[in-house]
Design a protein around this motif. Sequence first.
Motif, short mmCIF file in Angstrom:
data_model
loop_
_atom_site.label_atom_id
_atom_site.label_comp_id
_atom_site.label_asym_id
_atom_site.label_seq_id
_atom_site.Cartn_x
_atom_site.Cartn_y
_atom_site.Cartn_z
N HIS A 65 63.01 40.33 39.35
CA HIS A 65 62.74 40.56 40.77
C HIS A 65 63.36 41.85 41.29
CE1 HIS A 65 60.83 36.65 41.27
NE2 HIS A 65 61.79 36.17 40.50
N ASN A 66 63.77 42.75 40.41
CA ASN A 66 64.33 44.04 40.80
C ASN A 66 63.29 45.12 40.54
OD1 ASN A 66 65.71 46.41 41.17
ND2 ASN A 66 67.38 45.93 39.76
N HIS A 67 62.67 45.63 41.59
CA HIS A 67 61.60 46.61 41.45
C HIS A 67 62.10 47.98 41.01
CE1 HIS A 67 58.11 44.38 43.23
NE2 HIS A 67 59.13 43.54 43.38
N ASP A 68 63.40 48.17 41.00
CA ASP A 68 63.96 49.43 40.50
C ASP A 68 64.28 49.36 39.02
OD1 ASP A 68 63.85 50.67 43.01
OD2 ASP A 68 65.75 49.75 43.61
N ASN A 69 64.20 48.18 38.42
CA ASN A 69 64.47 48.00 37.00
C ASN A 69 63.15 48.12 36.23
OD1 ASN A 69 65.38 47.31 34.48
ND2 ASN A 69 65.87 45.20 34.98
N ASN A 70 62.84 49.32 35.79
CA ASN A 70 61.58 49.60 35.12
C ASN A 70 61.81 50.25 33.76
OD1 ASN A 70 59.72 48.78 37.25
ND2 ASN A 70 60.65 50.45 38.39
N PRO A 71 62.29 49.48 32.77
CA PRO A 71 62.53 50.06 31.45
C PRO A 71 61.21 50.50 30.81
CG PRO A 71 62.75 47.67 31.38
CD PRO A 71 62.57 48.04 32.82
N PRO A 72 61.23 51.60 30.08
CA PRO A 72 59.99 52.13 29.50
C PRO A 72 59.31 51.19 28.49
CG PRO A 72 61.89 53.50 28.92
CD PRO A 72 62.38 52.41 29.79
N ASP A 73 60.07 50.25 27.93
CA ASP A 73 59.46 49.32 26.97
C ASP A 73 58.79 48.14 27.67
OD1 ASP A 73 61.67 47.88 27.85
OD2 ASP A 73 62.36 47.35 25.84
N GLY A 74 58.89 48.04 28.99
CA GLY A 74 58.24 46.97 29.74
C GLY A 74 58.91 45.63 29.62
N SER A 75 60.16 45.59 29.20
CA SER A 75 60.83 44.30 28.98
C SER A 75 61.12 43.54 30.27
CB SER A 75 62.13 44.52 28.20
OG SER A 75 62.98 45.40 28.89
N ASN A 76 61.01 44.18 31.42
CA ASN A 76 61.23 43.49 32.70
C ASN A 76 59.91 43.21 33.42
OD1 ASN A 76 62.81 42.38 34.81
ND2 ASN A 76 62.54 44.24 35.99
N TRP A 77 58.80 43.43 32.76
CA TRP A 77 57.50 43.25 33.38
C TRP A 77 56.69 42.17 32.70
CZ3 TRP A 77 56.24 48.96 32.16
CH2 TRP A 77 56.99 49.81 32.97
N GLU A 78 55.80 41.60 33.47
CA GLU A 78 54.72 40.80 32.92
C GLU A 78 53.52 40.97 33.84
OE1 GLU A 78 55.70 36.64 32.70
OE2 GLU A 78 56.45 36.58 34.74
N LEU A 79 52.34 40.97 33.27
CA LEU A 79 51.13 41.09 34.06
C LEU A 79 50.74 39.71 34.55
CD1 LEU A 79 49.00 43.60 31.96
CD2 LEU A 79 50.28 44.05 34.05
N LEU A 80 50.55 39.59 35.86
CA LEU A 80 50.11 38.34 36.47
C LEU A 80 48.92 38.63 37.36
CD1 LEU A 80 53.50 36.75 37.65
CD2 LEU A 80 52.27 36.32 35.52
N CYS A 81 47.98 37.70 37.41
CA CYS A 81 46.88 37.84 38.36
C CYS A 81 47.46 37.66 39.76
CB CYS A 81 45.77 36.84 38.08
SG CYS A 81 46.17 35.11 38.44
N ILE A 82 46.72 38.07 40.76
CA ILE A 82 47.24 38.01 42.12
C ILE A 82 47.61 36.60 42.55
CG2 ILE A 82 46.18 40.14 42.92
CD1 ILE A 82 43.88 38.53 44.07
N TYR A 83 46.91 35.61 42.03
CA TYR A 83 47.18 34.22 42.40
C TYR A 83 48.48 33.72 41.76
CZ TYR A 83 42.36 34.90 43.63
OH TYR A 83 41.20 35.41 44.15
N CYS A 84 48.64 33.98 40.48
CA CYS A 84 49.86 33.56 39.79
C CYS A 84 51.07 34.32 40.31
CB CYS A 84 49.73 33.74 38.28
SG CYS A 84 48.53 32.60 37.53
N HIS A 85 50.87 35.60 40.68
CA HIS A 85 51.98 36.39 41.22
C HIS A 85 52.43 35.82 42.56
CE1 HIS A 85 53.67 40.76 41.61
NE2 HIS A 85 54.62 39.85 41.60
N ASP A 86 51.47 35.47 43.39
CA ASP A 86 51.81 34.86 44.68
C ASP A 86 52.54 33.54 44.45
OD1 ASP A 86 51.71 34.74 47.56
OD2 ASP A 86 50.18 33.19 47.32
N HIS A 87 52.05 32.74 43.53
CA HIS A 87 52.70 31.46 43.23
C HIS A 87 54.12 31.67 42.73
CE1 HIS A 87 53.65 27.92 40.71
NE2 HIS A 87 53.20 27.30 41.77
N GLU A 88 54.33 32.67 41.90
CA GLU A 88 55.66 32.95 41.36
C GLU A 88 56.66 33.26 42.48
OE1 GLU A 88 58.89 33.62 38.95
OE2 GLU A 88 56.98 32.69 38.39
N HIS A 89 56.21 34.01 43.48
CA HIS A 89 57.12 34.39 44.56
C HIS A 89 57.31 33.29 45.60
CE1 HIS A 89 58.25 38.43 43.43
NE2 HIS A 89 57.05 38.55 42.92
N THR A 90 56.45 32.29 45.63
CA THR A 90 56.65 31.18 46.56
C THR A 90 57.26 29.96 45.86
OG1 THR A 90 54.39 30.39 46.23
CG2 THR A 90 54.78 31.86 48.10
#
Length: 127
Positions: A65-90
């Motif tokens: 949940h840290n938008h400033d943590n953007n390692p080049p290998d993508g280890s802090n990211w995952e691709l989510l559809c807009i629905y799953c992303h909304d669900h994750e944050h609620t």
Amino acid sequence: MTDSKNNLTNEQCDRLVAEMRREQQERLAGYREQALKIFSPVCARCGREFEGKKRRELTVHHIDHNHDNNPPDGSNWELLCIYCHDHEHTRGVQEARCEEAPSAQSSRPSLAHSPFAALADRLKRPK
């Protein structure tokens, strides 16, 4: 008209907001494009595949949940559809509602307040 706190005109405020939005979009585009190169265009939660114009429905979720943590290998990211992303944050809000007693909920801020939380109990009471 000027803002009495900062002595900024409406035009200056509009320019500042526009600049901040542009910078945010540049940051987003940078790590989003990078994430789309690293990962398959598939939602990590529901497994839906996104091709063509539908790829715009994929968002980059920061696992910590840290938008400033953007390692080049993508280890802090995952691709989510807009629905799953909304669900994750609620999800955290919903879990907190289930774990708390009704008396604790009433003293919480409005984000965690559910006006219908005790509705079933109230409907069961004899009149």
